[in-house]
Structures are given as C-alpha cells and as structure tokens.
Design an enzyme around this catalytic site. Sequence first.
Site, PDB file in Angstrom:
ATOM      1  CG  ASP A 511     -50.408 -51.100  86.998  1.00 22.12           C
ATOM      2  OD1 ASP A 511     -50.664 -50.537  85.923  1.00 22.12           O
ATOM      3  OD2 ASP A 511     -50.782 -50.669  88.103  1.00 22.12           O
ATOM      4  CG  ASP A 710     -51.420 -51.531  92.854  1.00 23.86           C
ATOM      5  OD1 ASP A 710     -51.732 -51.414  91.643  1.00 23.86           O
ATOM      6  OD2 ASP A 710     -51.200 -50.563  93.587  1.00 23.86           O
ATOM      7  CG  ASP A 714     -53.131 -54.224  87.698  1.00 30.60           C
ATOM      8  OD1 ASP A 714     -53.049 -53.830  86.525  1.00 30.60           O
ATOM      9  OD2 ASP A 714     -52.724 -53.576  88.670  1.00 30.60           O
TER      10      ASP A 714
END
Length: 823
Positions: A511, A710, A714
């Site tokens: 990410d 995080d 996700d």
Amino acid sequence: MKVDHAEPAAASDAVTRDPVCGMTVDPGQDKPSYRHDGRTFHFCSQRCHDKFAKEPEAYLKAEDPVCGMSVDRASAAHTAKHEGTLFYFCSPSCKERFEAEPEKYLDGAAVPEPMPKGTLYTCPMHPEIVQEGPGSCPICGMALEPMGVPDVDAPNPELQDFTRRLIVATPLSIALLVIEMTHHLFGVDILPMLSARAEQWLQLALATPVVLYSGLPFFERGVASLRSGNLNMFTLIALGTGAAFLYSVAATVLPGLFPPGLRAETGYVPVYYEAAAVIIALVLLGQVLELRAREQTGGAIRALLDLAPKTALKVEKDGSTKTIELSAVKVGDMLRVRPGDKVPIDGVVTEGSSAVDESMLTGEPVPVEKKAGDEVTGGTLNGSGSFDMEVERTGEATTLSQVVTMVANAQRSRADIQRLADKAAAYFVPAVIAIAVVAFIAWIALGPSPALSYAVIASVSVLIIACPCALGLATPISIMVATGRGAQAGVLVREAKALERLATVDTLVIDKTGTLTEGKPALTGIQPAQGFTEEKLLEAAAALEAGSEHPLASAILTAAEKRGVKPAKVTGFEAITGQGVRAKLGGKTLWLGNAALMKSAKVDFSALEKDAEARRGDGETVIYLAEGTKPAGFLALSDPIKETSGEAVANLHKLGIKIVMATGDAEPTARAVAKTLGIDEIRAGMTPGGKQDLVKELRDKGAVVAMAGDGINDAPALAEADVGIAMGTGADIAMESAGLTLLRGDLRGVVAGVKLARATLANIKQNLVFAFGYNALGLPVAAGVLYPAFGMLLSPMIAAAAMSLSSVSVIGNALRLRNLKLR
C-alpha cells in the site's frame, strides 16, 4: 556434586531476602514491597511481588531438607542452590552437609510450583497435541509444556528430574565401564578377588539402579509409543537398552540356557551391563544438554519481560507524585516519566516532550521525538526530557504483553516443512527396527563365534544410533530461536508457516499511504490567483475546513496554525459528497474542493490549470478555492514519502523481490511516488476488493506474494496473500489478518523479515540434512558393514554418545540464529 552458592544474606538489618526467589533486596532501593501479618516483605521484581501477594502463605516458610526444621524465607541466613532450586537451612552445619551430598537429601525437597488448575499443556515438537495438565506427548514422547507465556524464571521439572537420574547413573555407569573395559582393552582384571560369576552378579547390582531408575522414563515412553503405534526415539532406546539388559540378566541368572558356543574363555556367557548402563547415562546427558539448550531459546521472551519497569511515578490531583507498583496502575492515571526512566506502560503524552529510544521494541536505533498527543509504549527508554502521560492500556492489552504472547505462540507454531520430518519419522523408526532385526539374523547366520554376542552388539547399536531425536528437533528448535530473534528486531511472527513462506516470496504488494508514505498529508504549496494572497487563501481554506476530521483538512489547519493564521467562523456550511464544501464568509460564498466542484460552480481555473497539472504530476493533491464564481487559487498537499522507503525498496530489489504498489490514490500521485522510489509496477484507484483481486491475480500467475499494509482497507488483501505483513502502526484488523507484524512501521522491517525467513529456512534445511546424513552414515556402520573389510564393529556406547551429540549439534546450529544480522 557441585552445589551453586546462593547470594548470602548481608549482616545488616537493612537488607532482607526476597521470600519468593531468595535474592537479597535493599529496602532503601526503589523496589516493590508488600505488607502481610504486620511484616513488610521486599522483592527484587514486580513478578515476585505478584506471586507473593497472590499466595503469601506459600512463601513464608521453607523446610530445611537436612533436618526438616522450618526456616523463615525472608530472613534465612543460610541458603544454597541446587539444579536451579533454592534450598533454605537452619544452620551452617545443615548447609554444609547438603552441599557435600545433595542427592542424599533430595527426597522431599522443594519442587517447582504447580501450574494453576486447568492449565493446558502442549508438545514443543507437536503443537497439535494439547491436553489439560502435564504428561508426555503421545507422538514423540517428550514432556509436555504449559501453553501461554512461559515463566522463564521457573525451574524446568523435566530438567530437574533427568538431572537427578543422571547423578545416579553417572558413577554406576563409570564403575561398570571401568570393570568391563579394563579387561577387554588392557587384559587387566581389577577385581581379582572375585570369580567371573561373582563379577557378573556385581555388574547386575550396579546396572539395575541405572536401568530401572535412571532409565525408567525412557521405558515408560517406549511402552507408551508401542501401545499408541507412534514409534519414536524412546521406542528405539527402550528396545536397545532393554534387549542388552535382559540378555545380560538371563546370562547371569540362567547361564545354562545358552549353548557352549556362546561361552567365553571363563566358561560364562558374556554380558553387556556396561553397554545398557552407559547408553542410558549418555542419553540422559544428551537430554539434559538438550533441555538446557532449549531453555536458551527463551532468552528473547526473558529480555522482553525485563523491558517493563517494576514501578511508575503517579501524578496526583494536587500535582504531587508518588511511586506505585506497576500492577496498581489503571487506565486514565497520569504518570510522570523522568529523564532516563523507562516508559512504564502504554499511553499518550499530555505535557512536556522528549526523545524516546524505542529500539528495544522496534529495533530502530534513532530516538523518536515525543510531544503532547503522541503515543508512547511501555518498556521504551526516555531520553533527557521529561513528560507526563495518560495511561491508555494496562495488563494484557499493552503492546509489550501482546508482543510477548505473540512470540510465545509463534515459538510453538508449526512450519509446513515439519511435515517432511514427520513423514520421514513415521517410516524411519519401523525401518530402523527392521534393519536391527536383519542385522541380528545376519550376524547369527554369518558372524564369527560367539555369533549371538556379535548379533546383540550390532542390533543394539543400530537401535541406539538411529534415534530420531535430531530429526524431530530440526525444525521446531530453529523456529523457536528465529521468532525470538525477530521479536528483538521488531519483526513479530504470528505463526511459523508465515516465516517459512516469506523465505520463498518473490513479489511484494504494498500500500502507499502509511506504508511507503507517512500517512499524514502536509501542505506543500499555495498558488493564489490574481488579486489574492497566500495568507488570505490559507485563512479562507482553514475557515472552511475548521471542524472537519478529514486528513487533508487536518493538514490545512496545521499549516494555518504554524503560520499564525486564525480561521474565521463561516455560516451556511454544506458538504458536497465527493467534491468538497461550500459556505459563506463575510457575505461571500466560498467553494473549496476538486475540479468537479469548480465545474459545477461554473468557476474557470484555466489560468492556473498548467501549474495545477504540474503539481499533480509530482504526486501532490490539488484543492481549489473560489470566491463566488471567481477563482481564488489552489492549495497543494502531499503525503511525504518516509525517509526509509527508498533504502528499503533498494534492499528488497537486491533480495530479488518485485514490488507492486497498490493504492486507492489517483494514478498521477501513485506514479510520482513510484518514480521516486523505483517501484516496478503500480495499480492506482484500487478498492479493498481490488487489492484482494490483484493479489489473487499475481498468485494465479505463479508468483509467491507478500502483502504489506496498515489499514482496514488492506485486511482482505493481507488475508489473501501467501504472507500478510502488517505495519504495527496501523489498524488492529490489519494485524489480525497478517502473519507478520512490523513494530517499526516501515519497509525496512520487511527486509529484516525476509532475511530472517531465508536464514531460518536455510538453518532448518541444514538441520534436516545433518540429521538424515548422520543416520545414513551411522546405520550401516552400526549394522557392521565395515567389519568384513576392517574388522570394525561399532560399540553401542559409542552409538549412544553419537546419538546424543547429534541432537546437541542440531540445537547448537539453531542457536546461531540468535546472532543473525538483519540490517
């Protein structure tokens, strides 16, 4: 037998003894204390305090193991340690007698505290075995261990038991070895006063305690393995030593049963008491060394537990402070952290500032600046500043407690490669028994006289040298050491499978926000239109964003505060979903948002569009501001790239890992970040489901995929990936979906994790190769294949020594992981 001398009590009345562990404690120091029955007891640590407070009567008195008198534990002047247990004595004479012959007084000696009722136990090599209460593993025969976070200071009952049995076995085995070997090797009879038959009866008397007492656990576990059908190392030990002992007993008690061809020059049948006794002694020695080495794997947990301070400085409502025990701290309490103190528990800074060294938990050597509003973690070390903090979590909810629990659970988890060892062991023990039978028959049929003696030696040697202990330890011991080493570097492994899979990862999906970037947007530029100033533009934007919790709004308000701009109050505020906001300020309508909002408001930004496009090309987000239908300018914001991201991406490429960035941001922003960091591939505008589909797509193409993120968005992709890696600074749901958690919250932890995983897998393979290779070489030699060419036949005692050393060697190889460099 050597006895360790405990720390003596000082003569001064100012020093007392911790009634739980026996350590001397100076009451003048900042140590925990407890009042009971009019007496004040002092403790070396909070853990000892808590044990005493829970059950004080259990720690008030101890029994002198020599005379049986009751001794006050807190004031005892005479103590000695033996096998990790502290004993108390009423007088110097009792202590001296114990130190001279400790085994003489072991009956009825202190034993480790029993675990609470209902405690679940599991096998360190087969974690699927779980039962209430202690016992032996039905698969491998090893003693079960209590689940949960282990008490690293408590003595190991199995180690104590095996040590006592070794103390009995060692002198008797040496005596048997000297009696038998001096005659065979040097032709010297050291007992000329005894006849050959009397000497055999003497050997029987010496060997019986060794076999029936010292070797009893091996026979119990061997019989249990035969009943359950789970043949293991204890099956082979019991068969080998049992066969040698029973053969010798029959030869001693009923020599007439044996034909003349089996008799020696003395006219009696040869016996192998020394072989059975020495084998048991050597296997016990190997087990003791193995158990002690395994205790070293708990060093990481011990180090983590020691991070927590024992007390905290509480700030009272009137501003005064007092020292309280950590167990008394409650959520909402205000604590003061002085320069050089450890942060006592998790919380948030309310006043003051300092730089906090978080390396003990995260592995990051650079101290982190902390100010009001920042979170601090229990166990970290404060620098030269001072601050007050409000407690947010206590007990098992703290970061340190969760880390310890995760490490303890991971050390007992099971890697897929263990299946290889299990499958091999399932066939291995029956195959060894078959080889021993074949060797016995071959020596009976083809061996020289006395054929039966050679057959017994060969078959017993085969059974002993092939014990699969090293094979069973190869994987779990490496996992135990590796998970502890990872915790010290800020890489928390949830389960062994994740560590094993990470070693083979070739693609990393990451990410952007919060992983590659700080996750906290900042104002990076202001472009006013003609007739407006930067200050006026920022003041209007701050007025419109006041009260908003959006990250971009927070960035604008933070920038305004730094510049001393105070936002005015607006009226008629209206949020326009997906576009921005509208409100009135000073009688004028203000618009703040994206290009779509400006288009609907019929505001022409063509004069500034070239500059705005350039900003977007650099990865910045552009927010337009208009006054009525007149363009006022735009603000540029960006999420800064973490300083460590570039280094981490470069190191991941060196490890041969392809990096794919998956982000919900627009493509220009994503492309700018990717270009800066050298990322291989980008996927922009991704939804949580889209990230999950991307991971699935890469896996379908044959890639071994790790996903690092995080946020809550996700979590689906983390669960879908071969290995999910959660940033410890992110959402709890992300951590729950991941196999690994990085406490540092940056990609350098991924680099450390990959290095740890690859080193661990290599270490496991080394252990397995060593275990298999050892048996492949040892079995034929034990069976006697070298005898026709070299006249060499392996002694069962040498086989036992080699078997024990092989297990210790595997453990020694695994312990090398403790010194692994992950940076």
